[in-house]
Every structure is written in structure tokens, then in C-alpha cells.
Scaffold this motif. Sequence first.
Motif, mmCIF file in Angstrom:
data_model
loop_
_atom_site.group_PDB
_atom_site.id
_atom_site.type_symbol
_atom_site.label_atom_id
_atom_site.label_comp_id
_atom_site.label_asym_id
_atom_site.label_seq_id
_atom_site.Cartn_x
_atom_site.Cartn_y
_atom_site.Cartn_z
ATOM 1 N N ASP A 1 -0.883 14.560 6.073
ATOM 2 C CA ASP A 1 -2.003 14.722 7.034
ATOM 3 C C ASP A 1 -2.259 13.407 7.802
ATOM 4 O OD1 ASP A 1 -3.414 13.729 5.075
ATOM 5 O OD2 ASP A 1 -5.119 14.866 5.175
ATOM 6 N N GLY A 2 -1.716 12.262 7.331
ATOM 7 C CA GLY A 2 -1.955 11.045 7.758
ATOM 8 C C GLY A 2 -2.951 10.253 7.316
ATOM 9 N N ALA A 3 -3.780 10.887 6.302
ATOM 10 C CA ALA A 3 -4.991 10.246 5.631
ATOM 11 C C ALA A 3 -4.349 9.529 4.619
ATOM 12 C CB ALA A 3 -5.681 10.994 5.539
ATOM 13 N N ALA A 4 -5.123 8.294 4.018
ATOM 14 C CA ALA A 4 -4.945 7.394 2.903
ATOM 15 C C ALA A 4 -5.678 8.180 1.706
ATOM 16 C CB ALA A 4 -5.535 6.043 3.162
ATOM 17 N N ARG A 5 -4.928 8.166 0.569
ATOM 18 C CA ARG A 5 -5.436 8.657 -0.401
ATOM 19 C C ARG A 5 -5.754 7.681 -1.545
ATOM 20 N NH1 ARG A 5 -5.366 12.564 2.433
ATOM 21 N NH2 ARG A 5 -4.296 14.536 2.164
ATOM 22 N N PRO A 6 -7.013 7.661 -2.065
ATOM 23 C CA PRO A 6 -7.291 6.324 -3.121
ATOM 24 C C PRO A 6 -6.259 6.343 -4.149
ATOM 25 C CG PRO A 6 -9.363 7.834 -2.403
ATOM 26 C CD PRO A 6 -7.988 8.320 -2.027
ATOM 27 N N ALA A 7 -5.739 5.314 -4.322
ATOM 28 C CA ALA A 7 -4.458 5.245 -5.117
ATOM 29 C C ALA A 7 -4.923 3.924 -6.189
ATOM 30 C CB ALA A 7 -3.199 4.657 -4.517
ATOM 31 N N PRO A 8 -4.497 4.398 -7.627
ATOM 32 C CA PRO A 8 -4.811 3.074 -8.376
ATOM 33 C C PRO A 8 -4.468 1.583 -8.030
ATOM 34 C CG PRO A 8 -3.724 4.993 -9.510
ATOM 35 C CD PRO A 8 -3.768 5.216 -8.044
ATOM 36 N N LEU A 9 -4.923 0.621 -8.343
ATOM 37 C CA LEU A 9 -4.698 -0.650 -8.099
ATOM 38 C C LEU A 9 -3.794 -1.374 -9.160
ATOM 39 C CD1 LEU A 9 -4.639 -3.266 -5.876
ATOM 40 C CD2 LEU A 9 -6.943 -3.691 -7.115
ATOM 41 N N VAL A 10 -2.704 -1.563 -8.815
ATOM 42 C CA VAL A 10 -1.616 -2.265 -10.013
ATOM 43 C C VAL A 10 -1.617 -3.819 -9.632
ATOM 44 C CG1 VAL A 10 0.165 -2.438 -11.038
ATOM 45 C CG2 VAL A 10 -0.515 -0.187 -10.200
ATOM 46 N N LEU A 11 -2.454 -4.712 -10.485
ATOM 47 C CA LEU A 11 -2.077 -5.845 -10.483
ATOM 48 C C LEU A 11 -0.837 -6.227 -11.124
ATOM 49 C CD1 LEU A 11 -5.034 -5.684 -9.612
ATOM 50 C CD2 LEU A 11 -5.698 -8.080 -10.741
ATOM 51 N N LEU A 12 0.084 -6.907 -10.222
ATOM 52 C CA LEU A 12 1.579 -7.240 -10.575
ATOM 53 C C LEU A 12 1.670 -8.940 -10.831
ATOM 54 C CD1 LEU A 12 4.509 -6.693 -11.231
ATOM 55 C CD2 LEU A 12 4.688 -6.436 -8.743
ATOM 56 N N PHE A 13 1.915 -9.326 -12.101
ATOM 57 C CA PHE A 13 2.458 -10.885 -12.311
ATOM 58 C C PHE A 13 3.872 -11.006 -12.570
ATOM 59 C CE2 PHE A 13 -2.140 -10.460 -13.197
ATOM 60 C CZ PHE A 13 -2.521 -11.672 -12.839
ATOM 61 N N HIS A 14 4.303 -11.785 -11.742
ATOM 62 C CA HIS A 14 5.900 -12.109 -11.868
ATOM 63 C C HIS A 14 6.191 -12.998 -12.952
ATOM 64 C CE1 HIS A 14 5.856 -16.213 -10.623
ATOM 65 N NE2 HIS A 14 4.895 -15.747 -9.566
ATOM 66 N N GLY A 15 7.294 -12.915 -13.598
ATOM 67 C CA GLY A 15 7.985 -13.738 -14.337
ATOM 68 C C GLY A 15 8.732 -15.118 -13.912
ATOM 69 N N GLY A 16 9.476 -15.498 -14.722
ATOM 70 C CA GLY A 16 10.436 -16.864 -14.311
ATOM 71 C C GLY A 16 9.936 -17.920 -15.246
ATOM 72 N N ALA A 17 9.530 -17.568 -16.632
ATOM 73 C CA ALA A 17 9.239 -18.509 -17.602
ATOM 74 C C ALA A 17 8.014 -19.659 -16.970
ATOM 75 C CB ALA A 17 10.479 -19.461 -17.943
ATOM 76 N N LEU B 1 0.847 -1.108 0.006
ATOM 77 C CA LEU B 1 -0.131 -0.018 -0.050
ATOM 78 C C LEU B 1 0.677 1.233 0.008
ATOM 79 C CD1 LEU B 1 -2.724 -1.027 2.583
ATOM 80 C CD2 LEU B 1 -2.728 -1.588 0.243
ATOM 81 N N PRO B 2 0.582 2.384 -0.750
ATOM 82 C CA PRO B 2 1.154 3.555 -0.559
ATOM 83 C C PRO B 2 1.164 4.199 0.740
ATOM 84 C CG PRO B 2 -0.876 3.779 -1.640
ATOM 85 C CD PRO B 2 -0.842 2.340 -1.414
ATOM 86 N N PRO B 3 2.057 5.226 1.104
ATOM 87 C CA PRO B 3 2.103 5.665 2.159
ATOM 88 C C PRO B 3 1.089 6.645 2.335
ATOM 89 C CG PRO B 3 3.932 6.453 0.953
ATOM 90 C CD PRO B 3 3.245 5.448 -0.030
ATOM 91 N N PRO B 4 0.682 7.077 3.745
ATOM 92 C CA PRO B 4 -0.539 8.122 3.679
ATOM 93 C C PRO B 4 0.155 9.610 3.379
ATOM 94 C CG PRO B 4 0.336 7.347 5.753
ATOM 95 C CD PRO B 4 0.892 6.621 4.947
ATOM 96 N N GLY B 5 -0.952 10.257 3.102
ATOM 97 C CA GLY B 5 -0.466 11.978 2.918
ATOM 98 C C GLY B 5 0.246 12.469 4.199
#
Length: 310
Positions: free
Chosen positions: A47-63, A41-45
Motif C-alpha cells: 500500500d506504499g506505507a512503511a512498516r516498522p522493521a527491526p534495526l540491524v547494526l552491521l559491523f564489517h570485517g577486514g581484520a 531501509l526496507p521497501p514499503p508495503g
Amino acid sequence: MGEATAGAATEETSVFGLAPVDPVRTAAYGEHPDHVVDFYLPPPGTDGAARPAPLVLLFHGGAWRAPYDRRHVSPFAAFLAGRGLAVASVEYRRGGADPARAGRWPETFDDIAAAVDAVPGLARELGLPGVDPDRVVLTGHSAGGHAVLWAAARHRLPSGTPWHLASPSPLRGVVALAPIADLATARALDVCSGAVDELLGEGDGEGAVGGGGGGGGTVDGDELTVRLGLADPAALLPTAIPTTIVQGGTDIDVPPAVADAFVEAAARAGQDVRLIRTDGGHFPPIDPTTPAAHTVAEEIARLAGSDAAA
């Protein structure tokens, strides 16, 4: 050892030498032990509040081989989170008991589809702070690059296939890193020592496609044609989903010709795919110590419509 090979080895050592980073939360998206996803998760702003951030679905490699799991991309996932993106690093089934085997047919594809369908809702159910599950970008490296390009094309599959979607996934975009993007070209170049053939053939116990991988059998030519048509992102264009490929110019693991073939196929199909050439080879795009990784973060943020990674 040639200069190119030595450089590639140094890049690989840099990535795999990074200390793994533990996620904020791990959750299951299915019943198999590999059906898990790590959230960063991204760090809060300020002011300590969470900011809605895009969700990145990450798929690893390794053949698609079992010894390579999501842990080796955990520093990259944490890096993206530090740049203001919420990251879900996805595990999926690769080869089985034989560590040299690449992938499983059809289970690897079952898992990719299931994760893309389930993880945004899972993030919402978990109530994770700083996550906007309505702004999803897919990114993946190498075999994971194939995964995200394929996932974005599921509405192009025949309606009778189990992975078919009636309409495109609601994605902001796809950023594929050194992807195995064109399976025909990858087979011709023997990318990752026959990994594509094994992905298409060994997972069902029939042996490698074309008879090269053992296992007691082959997939015949007609079945190979069917599977290639279902599995090859280059055969499923156009997707109508914004797509970027980030490709190292000196990559000897998945040579630039593979990405070039995909971009050319997209152009023939009427889709504009952005191709970004970076310095170095296969691993810099997932190495937080390199300029290439910063380029990746900026491109993800651009497609997400976010001020993250600025």
C-alpha cells in the motif's frame, strides 16, 4: 594453490566483485571522519506505507585494517534491507597510516561502544521511515563479529572501564558471522596474520603485543593480560543476550575452531549459544548470492521477532 585456498579465493572474489550499493542516508554518530553510519531501509508495503522493521547494526570485517571499510558489505546491507530489515552499516576506526596494521587500542573499542549506544537514537532523530529502533539486533562479519559479541558483553566489563554498562544493552540478539570470537584461540592460530596482537598493542604506539609487529616496543605481559580480559568476548561470558554464530565449515581465514572455542566457553559459563554451520568458507555469510546469506537474514529476523526475511 590447494583446493581449500582456491575455494576461499573464489569466495572472496565473489564478495569483493559485487558492485557497491549506495545507502538511503549517511549520518555521523561522532566527530571523527570514521564515525559514520549508512542506512539501508526496507521497501514499503504494497500500500506504499512503511512498516516498522527491526534495526540491524552491521559491523564489517577486514581484520581491523584500514583498507577494508564498510563499502564491501554494502551489497549485503542492501540484501538485508530487501528482506524487510532496516540496516545501519557502521564505520569505525581500524589501523592508521600503516595499511598493514590492525586496529587501534583503545579507539576501535571506543567507536564500537559509541555506535551501539548512539545509532538507534540517531535513527529515531532522523525520522527514518520503516525503522523500529526499539528492536535492535547486532550483526557483524569476522572482525565485525568480534565487535558485536564484545558490544553485547559490555555490562560484564569491570565498572571502572570506559566501556562498562551497568546493565545489558537492550538488544534483541546478536548474530556473529565467522567471528574472531575467542581471542586466545585466534592468537594461537595466528588468525589474519597477527591481527589480534596488533589490535591489542599497536594502537597506542607501543608496538605489537609480544614484539612481533614492530613499532618500537611491546606491551608487557601484565598489560597484555589486562587487555585480553577487556577485549576478548569469550572472557566476558555469560551475557544473557540471545547469541547465534554462523560459521562456514571450510573457513580458512577464521577457522571454525575459533567459534567452537567461544561456544564451549559460553557453555561453561552457563549460556546457550546457537551455532549454525554453513557450507563454504569465510565470505558466503555476507554474499547475497549464497544460501548462507539467506540463513543469516532468517536468523536475524528470528531473534528480532519479525516476519521479515520470511
